[in-house]
Design an enzyme around this catalytic site. Structure first.
Site, PDB file in Angstrom:
ATOM      1  N   CYS A 183       6.094   0.172   7.648  1.00  0.00           N
ATOM      2  CA  CYS A 183       5.603   1.341   6.785  1.00  0.00           C
ATOM      3  C   CYS A 183       6.998   1.831   5.934  1.00  0.00           C
ATOM      4  O   CYS A 183       8.108   1.917   6.360  1.00  0.00           O
ATOM      5  CB  CYS A 183       5.452   2.461   7.842  1.00  0.00           C
ATOM      6  SG  CYS A 183       4.883   4.013   6.770  1.00  0.00           S
ATOM      7  N   LEU A 184       6.670   1.810   4.755  1.00  0.00           N
ATOM      8  CA  LEU A 184       7.659   2.162   3.680  1.00  0.00           C
ATOM      9  C   LEU A 184       8.270   3.730   3.925  1.00  0.00           C
ATOM     10  O   LEU A 184       9.252   3.848   3.694  1.00  0.00           O
ATOM     11  CB  LEU A 184       7.335   2.586   2.340  1.00  0.00           C
ATOM     12  CG  LEU A 184       6.609   1.483   1.561  1.00  0.00           C
ATOM     13  CD1 LEU A 184       5.874   1.503   0.333  1.00  0.00           C
ATOM     14  CD2 LEU A 184       7.658   0.275   1.359  1.00  0.00           C
ATOM     15  N   HIS A 233      -4.109   1.610   7.649  1.00  0.00           N
ATOM     16  CA  HIS A 233      -2.884   1.961   7.759  1.00  0.00           C
ATOM     17  C   HIS A 233      -2.830   3.279   6.754  1.00  0.00           C
ATOM     18  O   HIS A 233      -2.310   4.341   7.129  1.00  0.00           O
ATOM     19  CB  HIS A 233      -1.963   0.860   7.278  1.00  0.00           C
ATOM     20  CG  HIS A 233      -0.355   1.393   7.296  1.00  0.00           C
ATOM     21  ND1 HIS A 233       0.754   0.959   8.227  1.00  0.00           N
ATOM     22  CD2 HIS A 233       0.280   2.333   6.552  1.00  0.00           C
ATOM     23  CE1 HIS A 233       1.700   1.538   7.784  1.00  0.00           C
ATOM     24  NE2 HIS A 233       1.593   2.329   7.120  1.00  0.00           N
ATOM     25  N   GLU A 234      -3.277   2.946   5.434  1.00  0.00           N
ATOM     26  CA  GLU A 234      -3.138   4.135   4.507  1.00  0.00           C
ATOM     27  C   GLU A 234      -4.349   5.419   4.740  1.00  0.00           C
ATOM     28  O   GLU A 234      -3.716   6.547   4.713  1.00  0.00           O
ATOM     29  CB  GLU A 234      -3.626   3.510   3.140  1.00  0.00           C
ATOM     30  CG  GLU A 234      -2.666   2.467   2.660  1.00  0.00           C
ATOM     31  CD  GLU A 234      -1.288   2.549   2.678  1.00  0.00           C
ATOM     32  OE1 GLU A 234      -0.701   3.720   2.750  1.00  0.00           O
ATOM     33  OE2 GLU A 234      -0.322   1.603   2.935  1.00  0.00           O
ATOM     34  N   GLY A 264       0.847  -1.301   0.065  1.00  0.00           N
ATOM     35  CA  GLY A 264      -0.248   0.041   0.032  1.00  0.00           C
ATOM     36  C   GLY A 264       0.793   1.176   0.039  1.00  0.00           C
ATOM     37  O   GLY A 264       1.991   1.053   0.440  1.00  0.00           O
ATOM     38  N   HIS A 322      -2.435   7.459   7.246  1.00  0.00           N
ATOM     39  CA  HIS A 322      -1.630   8.428   6.562  1.00  0.00           C
ATOM     40  C   HIS A 322      -2.231   9.754   6.121  1.00  0.00           C
ATOM     41  O   HIS A 322      -1.702  10.718   5.968  1.00  0.00           O
ATOM     42  CB  HIS A 322      -0.913   7.684   5.268  1.00  0.00           C
ATOM     43  CG  HIS A 322       0.499   6.942   5.743  1.00  0.00           C
ATOM     44  ND1 HIS A 322       1.345   7.512   6.258  1.00  0.00           N
ATOM     45  CD2 HIS A 322       0.495   5.641   5.490  1.00  0.00           C
ATOM     46  CE1 HIS A 322       2.432   6.432   6.459  1.00  0.00           C
ATOM     47  NE2 HIS A 322       1.862   5.410   5.862  1.00  0.00           N
ATOM     48  N   GLN A 338       3.045   9.812   1.135  1.00  0.00           N
ATOM     49  CA  GLN A 338       4.374   9.159   1.394  1.00  0.00           C
ATOM     50  C   GLN A 338       5.094   9.576   0.179  1.00  0.00           C
ATOM     51  O   GLN A 338       6.276   9.382  -0.070  1.00  0.00           O
ATOM     52  CB  GLN A 338       4.017   7.903   1.462  1.00  0.00           C
ATOM     53  CG  GLN A 338       3.518   7.224   2.682  1.00  0.00           C
ATOM     54  CD  GLN A 338       3.386   5.731   2.779  1.00  0.00           C
ATOM     55  OE1 GLN A 338       2.406   5.153   2.048  1.00  0.00           O
ATOM     56  NE2 GLN A 338       4.263   5.223   3.203  1.00  0.00           N
TER      57      GLN A 338
END
Ligand code: ZN
Length: 175
Positions: free
Chosen positions: A89-90, A131-132, A46, A135, A51
């Site tokens: 997380c990226l 999670h997204e 995702g 963000h 991000q």
């Protein structure tokens, strides 16, 4: 479109609540295709627009079973049932900690053309959506850790920043 640079902790865009997507034009679809490429290259399951430095309410996902892009998502429903699972997380490369999330959710939003979409998911998909969506509100998964794991995460991040520790290895499946 090329792979985009992924912003990491410390970049204020990650802490800024994102604005709704208002124009469903060619620029938006270019951004979406760049986000898909970036998520695949990472690799991740995702990726939210903040991000990649774009403060808009938009994310892409690929759970392995389902793949898509959603703009302006809202939760239409969340199960009371929760599930603890390891998350990465990226934007916090190499950090993995257990996070409690609703086991299943239903989100409603629009696609890259502004067409309404409704998506339901359990397990990994439900975790990705939550999670997204976080963000888009400037929330990171480390904010949702229990006190002990949160302390451990902060210590790890500080040590890496000070050069006292090597960045932990990325194990994939980050969001
Ligand atoms: Zn993330």
């Amino acid at each position: 479109m090329a792979v985009l640079a992924i912003r990491t902790l410390g970049d204020p865009v990650l802490r800024t609540p994102a604005e709704p997507v208002a124009s469903f034009d060619a620029d938006l679809r270019r951004l979406v295709s760049g986000m898909f490429e970036t998520m695949e290259a990472a690799p991740g399951v995702g990726l939210a627009a903040p991000q990649v430095g774009v403060p808009r309410r938009l994310f892409v996902f690929d759970s392995g079973e389902e793949r898509g892009a959603v703009a302006n998502p809202v939760f239409a429903w969340r199960s009371e049932d929760t599930q603890e699972g390891e998350e990465g997380c990226l934007s916090l490369p190499g950090l993995y900690f257990p996070v409690v999330r609703a086991s299943s959710v239903r989100i409603e939003g629009v696609d890259a053309y502004g067409v309404p979409v409704a998506l339901e998911g359990g397990d990994l998909l439900a975790r990705i959506f939550q999670h997204e969506s976080d963000h888009l509100d400037g929330v990171l998964f480390v904010d949702r850790l229990g006190p002990e794991h949160r302390r451990e995460a902060m210590r790890l991040l500080r040590d890496v920043e000070l050069g006292l520790a090597a960045p932990p290895a990325v194990r994939g499946r980050a969001l």
